[in-house]
Design a protein around this motif. Structure first.
Motif, mmCIF file in Angstrom:
data_model
loop_
_atom_site.group_PDB
_atom_site.id
_atom_site.type_symbol
_atom_site.label_atom_id
_atom_site.label_comp_id
_atom_site.label_asym_id
_atom_site.label_seq_id
_atom_site.Cartn_x
_atom_site.Cartn_y
_atom_site.Cartn_z
ATOM 1 N N UNK A 1 81.945 52.785 70.310
ATOM 2 C CA UNK A 1 81.125 52.020 69.366
ATOM 3 C C UNK A 1 80.913 52.775 68.063
ATOM 4 N N UNK A 2 80.778 54.115 68.154
ATOM 5 C CA UNK A 2 80.658 54.913 66.932
ATOM 6 C C UNK A 2 82.044 55.145 66.354
ATOM 7 N N UNK A 3 82.244 54.744 65.114
ATOM 8 C CA UNK A 3 83.543 54.929 64.478
ATOM 9 C C UNK A 3 83.656 56.355 63.940
ATOM 10 N N UNK A 4 84.754 57.048 64.262
ATOM 11 C CA UNK A 4 84.925 58.431 63.784
ATOM 12 C C UNK A 4 84.786 58.570 62.266
ATOM 13 N N UNK A 5 85.232 57.562 61.519
ATOM 14 C CA UNK A 5 85.148 57.642 60.051
ATOM 15 C C UNK A 5 83.695 57.678 59.577
ATOM 16 N N UNK A 6 82.805 56.948 60.279
ATOM 17 C CA UNK A 6 81.388 56.964 59.916
ATOM 18 C C UNK A 6 80.764 58.318 60.210
ATOM 19 N N UNK A 7 81.128 58.896 61.348
ATOM 20 C CA UNK A 7 80.601 60.212 61.708
ATOM 21 C C UNK A 7 81.030 61.262 60.688
ATOM 22 N N UNK A 8 82.285 61.220 60.280
ATOM 23 C CA UNK A 8 82.783 62.198 59.307
ATOM 24 C C UNK A 8 82.101 62.014 57.952
ATOM 25 N N UNK A 9 81.916 60.753 57.562
ATOM 26 C CA UNK A 9 81.226 60.482 56.291
ATOM 27 C C UNK A 9 79.799 61.016 56.343
ATOM 28 N N UNK A 10 79.093 60.733 57.437
ATOM 29 C CA UNK A 10 77.705 61.167 57.577
ATOM 30 C C UNK A 10 77.607 62.687 57.624
ATOM 31 N N UNK A 11 78.532 63.328 58.336
ATOM 32 C CA UNK A 11 78.517 64.794 58.440
ATOM 33 C C UNK A 11 78.562 65.445 57.055
ATOM 34 N N UNK A 12 79.436 64.933 56.183
ATOM 35 C CA UNK A 12 79.547 65.499 54.835
ATOM 36 C C UNK A 12 78.242 65.342 54.056
ATOM 37 N N UNK A 13 77.523 64.233 54.285
ATOM 38 C CA UNK A 13 76.248 64.006 53.601
ATOM 39 C C UNK A 13 75.137 64.877 54.178
ATOM 40 N N UNK A 14 75.190 65.103 55.479
ATOM 41 C CA UNK A 14 74.122 65.835 56.165
ATOM 42 C C UNK A 14 74.180 67.331 55.881
ATOM 43 N N UNK A 15 75.376 67.881 55.817
ATOM 44 C CA UNK A 15 75.498 69.346 55.747
ATOM 45 C C UNK A 15 75.005 69.927 54.422
ATOM 46 N N UNK A 16 74.769 69.085 53.415
ATOM 47 C CA UNK A 16 74.255 69.587 52.137
ATOM 48 C C UNK A 16 72.733 69.674 52.129
ATOM 49 N N UNK A 17 72.078 69.171 53.191
ATOM 50 C CA UNK A 17 70.614 69.203 53.258
ATOM 51 C C UNK A 17 70.138 70.655 53.387
ATOM 52 N N UNK A 18 69.109 71.001 52.637
ATOM 53 C CA UNK A 18 68.612 72.382 52.586
ATOM 54 C C UNK A 18 68.086 72.885 53.924
ATOM 55 N N UNK A 19 67.620 71.959 54.784
ATOM 56 C CA UNK A 19 67.024 72.361 56.054
ATOM 57 C C UNK A 19 68.034 72.406 57.209
ATOM 58 N N UNK A 20 69.308 72.161 56.913
ATOM 59 C CA UNK A 20 70.341 72.140 57.952
ATOM 60 C C UNK A 20 71.009 73.505 58.065
ATOM 61 N N UNK A 21 70.988 74.060 59.265
ATOM 62 C CA UNK A 21 71.649 75.337 59.538
ATOM 63 C C UNK A 21 73.124 75.121 59.863
ATOM 64 N N UNK A 22 73.413 74.132 60.714
ATOM 65 C CA UNK A 22 74.792 73.790 61.057
ATOM 66 C C UNK A 22 74.844 72.339 61.514
ATOM 67 N N UNK A 23 76.030 71.747 61.448
ATOM 68 C CA UNK A 23 76.209 70.365 61.884
ATOM 69 C C UNK A 23 77.618 70.197 62.451
ATOM 70 N N UNK A 24 77.721 69.554 63.611
ATOM 71 C CA UNK A 24 79.007 69.347 64.278
ATOM 72 C C UNK A 24 79.057 67.936 64.862
ATOM 73 N N UNK A 25 80.245 67.505 65.250
ATOM 74 C CA UNK A 25 80.454 66.218 65.909
ATOM 75 C C UNK A 25 80.977 66.486 67.314
ATOM 76 N N UNK A 26 80.331 65.911 68.335
ATOM 77 C CA UNK A 26 80.785 66.148 69.712
ATOM 78 C C UNK A 26 81.861 65.139 70.123
ATOM 79 N N UNK A 27 82.244 65.164 71.376
ATOM 80 C CA UNK A 27 83.352 64.320 71.845
ATOM 81 C C UNK A 27 83.028 62.832 71.826
ATOM 82 N N UNK A 28 81.735 62.481 71.788
ATOM 83 C CA UNK A 28 81.335 61.072 71.716
ATOM 84 C C UNK A 28 81.115 60.596 70.284
ATOM 85 N N UNK A 29 81.490 61.431 69.303
ATOM 86 C CA UNK A 29 81.281 61.148 67.883
ATOM 87 C C UNK A 29 79.806 61.183 67.492
#
Length: 214
Positions: A1-29
């Motif tokens: 149900x989760x599209x990989x393209x959406x996860x990748x798009x969101x990851x790029x937006x999330x990792x620039x947040x000042x309070x984020x130490x790290x961000x990854x995508x697991x096997x379920x996207x």
């Protein structure tokens, strides 16, 4: 149900947040966010024009999430999902909502500041006994005289004719419109369109007066 393209798009937006130490995508996207301070956040990325109990149930059954990210602009969130997701202790909303949750120390509870402001303003009125969210813009206000009124709220800084037409197109059934931004203004064209639709358009003080009436 989760599209990989959406996860990748969101990851790029999330990792620039000042309070984020790290961000990854697991096997379920599912996106796993590690805050600098605070707990992990598991995020599912979706694009629904409407979030309702049917699609929310499918998401919750399939994924273990702390936040449901809906990237669809102008999406409608049905009132039936609020208590359900509260029971699950899952927050939800747009990317800006996710940013605010990341800035919190906890994943839940979360309530958009504009919604919090409107609910507080209504619930503090002496004639109001209960306010129920019908969706992300409409609220059903129950009064002490057993009457109720359904309002649709807009936080636009300038409430104009297009603001009113869009509310009518998107939400259709309501008794009145509240221009909820205390720093905003209502144009004469907005009043004209509201009058054509036979729907009263109020600012806060005008709505308070209306709630005082029997």
């Amino acid at each position: 149900m989760i599209e990989p393209s959406l996860s990748k798009w969101a990851l790029e937006k999330i990792k620039i947040h000042d309070e984020v130490s790290s961000v990854d995508i697991n096997e379920d996207e599912v996106i796993i966010i590690k805050r600098i301070n605070g707990s992990f956040i598991r995020v599912g990325s979706f694009s629904f024009a409407e979030l309702n109990l049917e699609n929310i149930n499918k998401i919750v059954e399939k994924y273990r999430l702390d936040f449901i990210l809906n990237i669809k602009s102008g999406a409608i969130y049905k009132g039936e999902i609020y208590s359900f997701l509260d029971d699950c202790k899952i927050s939800f909303g747009s990317l800006s909502d996710l940013y605010r949750v990341i800035s919190q120390s906890e994943n839940w509870p979360y309530l958009h500041r504009d919604v919090k402001f409107i609910l507080r303003g209504l619930e503090q009125h002496s004639k109001v006994v209960k306010v129920v969210r019908l969706d992300n813009k409409r609220l059903k206000i129950f009064k002490r005289d057993l009457q109720f009124i359904v309002i649709v709220a807009t936080n636009d800084y300038e409430v104009n004719a297009e603001s009113i037409r869009k509310l009518q197109d998107d939400f259709n059934s309501f008794d009145a419109i509240l221009a909820s931004n205390p720093s905003g203004r209502i144009t004469s064209q907005a009043y004209t369109v509201a009058s054509m639709l036979n729907v009263p358009l109020y600012n806060w003080s005008e709505l308070y007066v209306e709630l005082n009436k029997s």
